[in-house]
Design a protein around this motif. Structure first.
Motif, PDB file in Angstrom:
ATOM      1  N   ASP A 106       0.944  -1.233   0.090  1.00  0.00           N
ATOM      2  CA  ASP A 106      -0.076   0.047   0.020  1.00  0.00           C
ATOM      3  C   ASP A 106       0.761   0.911   0.024  1.00  0.00           C
ATOM      4  OD1 ASP A 106      -2.965  -1.148   0.746  1.00  0.00           O
ATOM      5  OD2 ASP A 106      -1.358  -2.042   2.180  1.00  0.00           O
ATOM      6  N   VAL A 107       0.859   2.129  -0.707  1.00  0.00           N
ATOM      7  CA  VAL A 107       1.343   3.453  -0.944  1.00  0.00           C
ATOM      8  C   VAL A 107       0.328   4.693  -0.802  1.00  0.00           C
ATOM      9  CG1 VAL A 107       2.685   5.066  -2.501  1.00  0.00           C
ATOM     10  CG2 VAL A 107       3.256   2.650  -2.525  1.00  0.00           C
ATOM     11  N   PHE A 108       0.806   5.642   0.066  1.00  0.00           N
ATOM     12  CA  PHE A 108      -0.180   6.814   0.527  1.00  0.00           C
ATOM     13  C   PHE A 108       0.199   7.927  -0.431  1.00  0.00           C
ATOM     14  CE2 PHE A 108       0.124   3.751   3.824  1.00  0.00           C
ATOM     15  CZ  PHE A 108      -1.002   3.279   3.994  1.00  0.00           C
ATOM     16  N   SER A 109      -0.773   8.476  -1.078  1.00  0.00           N
ATOM     17  CA  SER A 109      -0.311   9.492  -2.233  1.00  0.00           C
ATOM     18  C   SER A 109      -1.342  10.654  -2.103  1.00  0.00           C
ATOM     19  CB  SER A 109      -0.327   8.780  -3.458  1.00  0.00           C
ATOM     20  OG  SER A 109      -1.658   8.724  -3.805  1.00  0.00           O
ATOM     21  N   VAL A 110      -0.750  11.746  -2.674  1.00  0.00           N
ATOM     22  CA  VAL A 110      -1.738  12.809  -3.244  1.00  0.00           C
ATOM     23  C   VAL A 110      -1.400  13.206  -4.487  1.00  0.00           C
ATOM     24  CG1 VAL A 110      -2.486  15.476  -2.481  1.00  0.00           C
ATOM     25  CG2 VAL A 110      -1.778  13.554  -0.658  1.00  0.00           C
ATOM     26  N   PRO A 111      -2.130  13.115  -5.581  1.00  0.00           N
ATOM     27  CA  PRO A 111      -1.774  13.556  -6.940  1.00  0.00           C
ATOM     28  C   PRO A 111      -1.478  14.941  -7.103  1.00  0.00           C
ATOM     29  CG  PRO A 111      -4.256  13.235  -6.760  1.00  0.00           C
ATOM     30  CD  PRO A 111      -3.644  12.886  -5.230  1.00  0.00           C
ATOM     31  N   GLY A 112      -0.632  15.243  -7.878  1.00  0.00           N
ATOM     32  CA  GLY A 112      -0.154  16.522  -8.457  1.00  0.00           C
ATOM     33  C   GLY A 112       0.270  16.286  -9.795  1.00  0.00           C
ATOM     34  N   ASP A 113       0.243  17.536 -10.578  1.00  0.00           N
ATOM     35  CA  ASP A 113       0.716  17.183 -12.115  1.00  0.00           C
ATOM     36  C   ASP A 113       2.209  16.766 -12.333  1.00  0.00           C
ATOM     37  OD1 ASP A 113       1.764  19.722 -11.138  1.00  0.00           O
ATOM     38  OD2 ASP A 113       1.556  20.652 -13.078  1.00  0.00           O
ATOM     39  N   LEU A 160       0.627  15.859   4.587  1.00  0.00           N
ATOM     40  CA  LEU A 160       0.864  15.524   5.881  1.00  0.00           C
ATOM     41  C   LEU A 160       0.575  14.007   6.344  1.00  0.00           C
ATOM     42  CD1 LEU A 160       2.137  16.503   8.449  1.00  0.00           C
ATOM     43  CD2 LEU A 160       0.090  17.689   9.131  1.00  0.00           C
ATOM     44  N   ASN A 161      -0.888  13.971   5.893  1.00  0.00           N
ATOM     45  CA  ASN A 161      -1.623  12.660   6.351  1.00  0.00           C
ATOM     46  C   ASN A 161      -1.035  11.552   5.658  1.00  0.00           C
ATOM     47  OD1 ASN A 161      -3.003  13.195   8.854  1.00  0.00           O
ATOM     48  ND2 ASN A 161      -5.108  13.920   7.851  1.00  0.00           N
ATOM     49  N   ALA A 162      -0.878  11.745   4.483  1.00  0.00           N
ATOM     50  CA  ALA A 162       0.014  10.693   3.720  1.00  0.00           C
ATOM     51  C   ALA A 162       1.357  10.354   4.167  1.00  0.00           C
ATOM     52  CB  ALA A 162       0.189  10.928   2.289  1.00  0.00           C
ATOM     53  N   GLY A 163       1.893  11.262   4.806  1.00  0.00           N
ATOM     54  CA  GLY A 163       3.202  10.832   5.492  1.00  0.00           C
ATOM     55  C   GLY A 163       3.145  10.235   6.806  1.00  0.00           C
ATOM     56  N   VAL A 175       8.289  -1.056   6.722  1.00  0.00           N
ATOM     57  CA  VAL A 175       8.728  -0.073   5.846  1.00  0.00           C
ATOM     58  C   VAL A 175       7.528   0.413   5.067  1.00  0.00           C
ATOM     59  CG1 VAL A 175       8.917  -1.701   4.002  1.00  0.00           C
ATOM     60  CG2 VAL A 175      10.134   0.354   3.774  1.00  0.00           C
ATOM     61  N   GLY A 176       7.438   1.862   4.949  1.00  0.00           N
ATOM     62  CA  GLY A 176       6.213   2.413   4.139  1.00  0.00           C
ATOM     63  C   GLY A 176       6.682   3.210   3.272  1.00  0.00           C
ATOM     64  N   ALA A 177       5.782   3.854   2.594  1.00  0.00           N
ATOM     65  CA  ALA A 177       6.077   4.589   1.376  1.00  0.00           C
ATOM     66  C   ALA A 177       4.745   5.710   0.916  1.00  0.00           C
ATOM     67  CB  ALA A 177       6.076   3.757   0.142  1.00  0.00           C
ATOM     68  N   CYS A 178       5.348   6.821   0.734  1.00  0.00           N
ATOM     69  CA  CYS A 178       4.273   7.810   0.105  1.00  0.00           C
ATOM     70  C   CYS A 178       4.655   8.717  -1.182  1.00  0.00           C
ATOM     71  CB  CYS A 178       4.125   8.935   1.340  1.00  0.00           C
ATOM     72  SG  CYS A 178       5.497   9.932   1.795  1.00  0.00           S
ATOM     73  N   VAL A 179       3.787   8.962  -1.915  1.00  0.00           N
ATOM     74  CA  VAL A 179       4.096   9.546  -3.256  1.00  0.00           C
ATOM     75  C   VAL A 179       3.361  11.055  -3.150  1.00  0.00           C
ATOM     76  CG1 VAL A 179       4.016   9.566  -5.642  1.00  0.00           C
ATOM     77  CG2 VAL A 179       4.143   7.375  -4.319  1.00  0.00           C
ATOM     78  N   ILE A 233       9.826   5.543   2.518  1.00  0.00           N
ATOM     79  CA  ILE A 233      10.315   5.904   1.120  1.00  0.00           C
ATOM     80  C   ILE A 233       9.304   7.043   0.943  1.00  0.00           C
ATOM     81  CG2 ILE A 233      10.782   5.238  -1.203  1.00  0.00           C
ATOM     82  CD1 ILE A 233      11.082   2.455   0.446  1.00  0.00           C
ATOM     83  N   CYS A 234       9.898   8.323   0.835  1.00  0.00           N
ATOM     84  CA  CYS A 234       9.319   9.420   0.218  1.00  0.00           C
ATOM     85  C   CYS A 234       9.513   9.658  -1.140  1.00  0.00           C
ATOM     86  CB  CYS A 234       9.508  10.790   1.194  1.00  0.00           C
ATOM     87  SG  CYS A 234       8.490  12.136   0.625  1.00  0.00           S
ATOM     88  N   ILE A 235       8.656   9.488  -2.052  1.00  0.00           N
ATOM     89  CA  ILE A 235       8.707   9.714  -3.446  1.00  0.00           C
ATOM     90  C   ILE A 235       7.876  10.943  -4.106  1.00  0.00           C
ATOM     91  CG2 ILE A 235       8.258   8.479  -5.657  1.00  0.00           C
ATOM     92  CD1 ILE A 235       8.031   5.877  -3.744  1.00  0.00           C
ATOM     93  N   VAL A 236       8.625  11.880  -4.844  1.00  0.00           N
ATOM     94  CA  VAL A 236       8.284  12.970  -5.028  1.00  0.00           C
ATOM     95  C   VAL A 236       8.491  13.115  -6.870  1.00  0.00           C
ATOM     96  CG1 VAL A 236       8.378  15.461  -5.266  1.00  0.00           C
ATOM     97  CG2 VAL A 236       8.932  14.132  -3.058  1.00  0.00           C
ATOM     98  N   GLY A 237       7.189  13.490  -7.380  1.00  0.00           N
ATOM     99  CA  GLY A 237       7.211  13.775  -8.727  1.00  0.00           C
ATOM    100  C   GLY A 237       7.706  15.037  -8.949  1.00  0.00           C
ATOM    101  N   GLY A 238       8.754  15.060  -9.714  1.00  0.00           N
ATOM    102  CA  GLY A 238       9.926  16.189 -10.110  1.00  0.00           C
ATOM    103  C   GLY A 238       9.728  17.011 -11.294  1.00  0.00           C
ATOM    104  N   PRO A 239      10.414  17.934 -11.699  1.00  0.00           N
ATOM    105  CA  PRO A 239      10.309  18.750 -12.713  1.00  0.00           C
ATOM    106  C   PRO A 239      10.925  17.847 -14.021  1.00  0.00           C
ATOM    107  CG  PRO A 239      11.426  19.842 -11.357  1.00  0.00           C
ATOM    108  CD  PRO A 239      11.485  18.511 -10.603  1.00  0.00           C
ATOM    109  N   ASN A 240      10.176  18.214 -15.074  1.00  0.00           N
ATOM    110  CA  ASN A 240      10.590  17.454 -16.540  1.00  0.00           C
ATOM    111  C   ASN A 240      12.113  17.692 -16.624  1.00  0.00           C
ATOM    112  OD1 ASN A 240      11.422  17.764 -19.588  1.00  0.00           O
ATOM    113  ND2 ASN A 240       8.980  17.159 -19.526  1.00  0.00           N
ATOM    114  N   THR A 241      12.832  16.624 -17.336  1.00  0.00           N
ATOM    115  CA  THR A 241      14.192  16.789 -17.409  1.00  0.00           C
ATOM    116  C   THR A 241      14.752  17.944 -18.034  1.00  0.00           C
ATOM    117  OG1 THR A 241      14.171  15.127 -19.420  1.00  0.00           O
ATOM    118  CG2 THR A 241      14.526  14.182 -17.093  1.00  0.00           C
ATOM    119  N   ASN A 242      14.279  18.266 -19.028  1.00  0.00           N
ATOM    120  CA  ASN A 242      14.343  19.407 -19.965  1.00  0.00           C
ATOM    121  C   ASN A 242      14.605  20.762 -19.174  1.00  0.00           C
ATOM    122  OD1 ASN A 242      14.466  17.918 -22.365  1.00  0.00           O
ATOM    123  ND2 ASN A 242      12.447  17.730 -22.010  1.00  0.00           N
TER     124      ASN A 242
END
Length: 610
Positions: free
Chosen positions: A60-67, A91-94, A106-110, A135-144
Motif C-alpha cells: 500500500d502506498v499513500f499518495s496525493v496526486p499533483g501534475d 501531511l496525512n499521507a506521510g 517499511v512504508g512509502a508515500c508519493v 520512502i518518500c517519492i516526489v514527482g519532480g520537474p521535467n528533465t528538460n
C-alpha cells in the motif's frame, strides 16, 4: 555502500515478505529467486519502482496526486500487487506511511514537487526521529527544465529546483534526484536499500517525464536485496561483556530498563533473554511500551521518573546498578530532566555502542549481540524484584460513577482496558492519551513481538495519530485498531477519516472532547489553548455521506459508554466506529499534572549568567 544488490541473474530470496517481521523489522532474507523478464511495455521506471516496493513488503502506498507525479501514479496503479491510496493531504499521507512502517517495517508515500514535498516534510521528520524507514517519492520537474533559467510553478519563483532537496537533506538518510534513465535503476535501489539498512526515511525525486519510458535496466523483475548484516567487533564485544558482567555481578540490586531503540536494534528478544537469565526486575521507558512482554513475571512497568508506573521508579532509582538498553533521555522522557539517576551506576547500551558508568566505552558492539552474550555471564540475582514485590500494592479501581453522572477519563480507560486482546492494536495521540494509555496493561498478542502499541513521543506532533491510524490499520487488516485522540489533535488532521472509510477500515476512534489542548494547558495555560468546539460526530457523518460502513455516537456518562462499546464490538464490529467522549476540561490524569509542571519548570529556566 555495503548493500549487495546482486546481478540480474543472481540467486536470491524466494520470499518477498520482508516487511511483516517481529517488532516491525526489516531483515536480510534468504532463499532462491529466478529473476524473470517483464514485458517490454512494463520495462519502465514507474513499473520497476512499483515492483521493488512490493518486493520489500510495501503493498500500500499513500499518495496525493499533483501534475508532476500523475504519470508515475499511473504506473504504480498498474502493478496488481500494489494498492495506491489517495489521501486528503500530504501531511496525512506521510503520517500514514509512518504508521504503516511501524507494522510492516517499511512504508512509502508519493507526493508532487515542492508544494507536496514541503507539506509532507513534517511527517518525514517525525519518521526520522522514530527510526522508521519511510520512502518518500516526489514527482519532480521535467528533465528538460534542469540546468535552464526557467521558473516553474509549485516553486517559490526562483530558477532553483533544489529548495525541496535541501529541506529533505536534514530529515532523510539518503536523497536521490532521478533526472536521467541511465542512473535511475542504481539510484532507486541505493535509496531503498539505504532506508532498510539505516531504518530512516529516504527521499526520491523522479522527473515527471521519465516514469513511462522503457529502459533495458528495467527489463527484469527486481532481484530481492541481500543486505550485508552489521557485525560486532568481536574483541570489543568480549571486552564490553566482561566489563559489564563485572559491573553488574558486584551490584546488590541491579535492574534493567528497555528503551525505544530496542526496535531499531532488533533487540527485543535479546533483552527478554537477558531478563530471563539474570532475574533482575525490569521496566521500560514510555516510548518502549509494547516492545517487551508486559506479562513477564519480572516486569515492573513504565519507568518515567515522577510519573512512572506505581513503585517502578522507586525500584529503578534506588538500584545500585542499572542497564538501559536503547534509551532516549530527552526533556519529555526525563520529565523535565528530573530523573534521579547517576551516571556512575549506569550501563548505557545503544544500537552499536556500550558505555559503562563514567567509562569505559566500547564502539562497534551491536546491542543484540551484547545482550545475548551478557545473559550468559550474569549471576542470577532477583533482589530488585523481591524488593518490588514487597512494596507492591495492586492498582485500585476508579470510584464508581453514579447513574447518569458525567463521564470521567479514568472510567473511560478502565473500559478501554477491557477491550484489549490479541485481536486489537492501540494508537495513542500526543497529549493526555500518552499517560492514560501507558497505564493500559497489554495482553499477550497486543504488544511484544507483533508490537501492537504505538505512539510518537520523540517528535510529539499533534495530529499524528489520525494518519498513523490509517496507515497502521491498512498494514494489519486482521487487527482492530483502537485510537485514543484528543479533540485538539483531531482538528489538525481530521480529513483522513474519509480515507479510512474509503478503505473499509474497522477502526474504533475514541475522540476525547475536553475543549482544548489539555497537555499544553498543564505546561503553560493561556487562551490559545481553548479551541472552537465541533460537532465531531456530525462531522464524521458528513464525511461518511452514506458511503461505506460507519457508525458514530456521542457519550456523556458511563452507561452510554458501555452501550457504545457493546455496539462497536458487536453489531457494528465490521464498521468504522467513532465514539465522541464528552469530558470535563480539567479532567486529566494525575501523571499529566505532575509531568506538565516539571516540563514547565524546565522550559522556564532563566538564561545562564554570561
Amino acid at each position: 555502500m555495503d548493500a549487495m544488490l546482486g546481478s540480474l541473474d543472481a540467486c536470491k530470496p524466494a520470499c518477498n515478505d520482508v516487511g511483516s517481521l517481529p517488532n516491525g523489522t526489516v531483515s536480510t532474507i534468504q532463499g532462491t529467486h529466478s529473476s524473470s523478464l517483464v514485458t517490454p511495455c512494463d520495462a519502465n521506471l514507474g513499473r520497476h519502482l512499483a515492483r521493488r516496493l512490493v518486493e520489500i513488503g510495501v503493498t500500500d502506498v499513500f499518495s496525493v496526486p499533483g501534475d508532476f507525479n500523475l504519470t508515475l501514479l499511473d504506473h504504480l496503479i498498474a502493478e496488481p500487487n500494489l494498492n495506491v491510496i489517495g489521501c486528503c493531504n500530504e501531511l496525512n499521507a506521510g503520517y500514514a506511511a509512518d504508521g504503516y512502517a511501524r507494522s510492516r517495517g517499511v512504508g512509502a508515500c508519493v507526493v508532487t514537487f515542492t508544494v507536496g514535498g514541503l507539506s509532507v516534510l513534517n511527517a518525514i521528520a517525525g519518521a526520522y526521529s522514530e527510526n522508521l524507514p519511510v520512502i518518500c517519492i516526489v514527482g519532480g520537474p521535467n528533465t528538460n527544465d534542469y540546468g535552464t533559467n526557467r521558473i516553474l510553478h509549485h516553486t517559490i519563483g526562483l530558477p532553483d529546483f533544489t529548495q525541496e532537496l535541501r529541506c529533505f537533506q536534514t530529515v532523510t538518510c539518503y536523497q536521490a534526484v532521478v533526472n536521467n534513465l541511465e542512473d535511475a535503476h542504481e539510484m532507486l535501489d541505493t535509496a531503498i536499500s539505504t532506508a532498510l539498512k539505516e531504518s530512516k526515511p529516504v527521499y526520491i525525486s523522479i522527473s515527471c517525464n521519465l516514469a513511462a519510458i522503457p529502459h533495458p535496466t528495467f527489463s527484469r523483475e527486481p532481484v530481492p536485496f541481500s543486505l550485508s548484516p552489521k557485525l560486532s567487533n568481536q574483541m570489543g564485544l568480549e571486552a564490553a561483556v566482561e566489563a559489564a558482567a563485572d559491573f553488574l555481578n558486584k551490584a546488590v540490586k541491579p535492574v534493567l530498563v528497555g528503551g525505544p531503540k530496542l526496535r531499531v536494534a532488533k533487540a527485543s528478544d535479546a533483552f527478554v533473554e537477558l531478563a530471563d537469565a539474570c532475574g533482575y526486575a525490569f521496566g521500560v521507558m514510555p516510548s518502549a511500551k509494547g516492545l517487551v512482554p508486559e506479562n513477564h513475571p519480572h516486569f515492573i512497568g513504565t519507568f518515567w521518573g515522577a510519573v512512572s508506573t506505581s513503585f517502578c521508579a522507586e525500584i529503578v532509582e534506588s538500584a545500585d546498578a542499572y542497564l538501559f538498553a536503547g534509551p532516549i533521555f530527552n526533556d519529555y522522557s526525563s520529565v523535565g530532566y528530573s530523573l534521579l539517576l547517576k551516571k556512575e551506576k549506569a550501563i548505557i547500551v545503544q544500537p552499536d555502542r556500550v558505555v559503562i558508568g563514567n567509562g569505559p566505552a566500547f564502539g562497534c558492539v551491536l546491542m543484540k549481540d551484547f545482550l545475548k552474550a551478557l545473559a550468559k555471564r550474569l549471576k542470577h540475582n532477583n533482589t530488585s524484584y523481591e524488593n518490588y514485590y514487597r512494596i507492591f500494592v495492586p492498582d485500585g479501581k476508579p470510584i464508581s460513577s453514579e447513574p447518569g453522572a458525567p463521564l470521567r477519563v479514568n472510567i473511560l480507560f478502565q473500559h478501554i482496558q477491557n477491550m484489549l486482546s490479541s485481536e486489537t492494536a492501540v494508537i495513542a495521540e500526543t497529549g493526555d492519551s500518552w499517560f492514560n494509555c501507558q497505564k493500559l496493561k497489554l495482553p499477550k498478542g497486543c504488544g511484544y513481538v507483533d508490537n501492537r502499541y504505538e505512539f510518537q513521543m520523540q517528535y510529539g506532533s499533534i495530529g499524528w495519530s489520525v494518519g498513523a491510524t490509517l496507515g497502521y490499520a491498512q498494514a494489519v487488516p486482521e487487527k482492530r485498531v483502537i485510537a485514543c485522540i484528543g479533540d485538539g489533535s483531531f482538528q489538525v488532521t481530521a480529513q483522513d477519516v474519509s480515507t479510512m472509510l474509503r478503505c473499509g477500515q474497522k477502526t474504533i476512534i475514541f475522540l476525547i472532547n475536553n475543549g482544548g489542548y489539555t497537555i499544553e494547558v498543564e505546561i503553560h495555560d493561556g487562551p490559545y489553548n481553548v479551541i472552537k468546539n465541533w460537532n465531531y460526530t456530525g462531522l464524521v457523518d458528513a464525511i461518511h455521506n452514506g458511503e461505506g460502513k460507519c457508525w458514530t455516537t456521542k457519550v456523556t456518562c458511563e452507561e452510554e459508554l458501555v452501550n457504545a462499546i457493546e455496539t462497536a464490538t458487536g453489531a457494528k464490529k465490521d464498521c468504522f466506529c467513532f465514539i465522541e467522549v464528552i469530558c470535563h476540561k480539567d479532567d486529566t490524569s494525575k501523571e499529566l499534572l505532575e509531568w506538565g509542571s516539571r516540563v514547565c519548570a524546565a522550559n522556564s529556566r532563566p538564561p545562564n549568567p554570561q
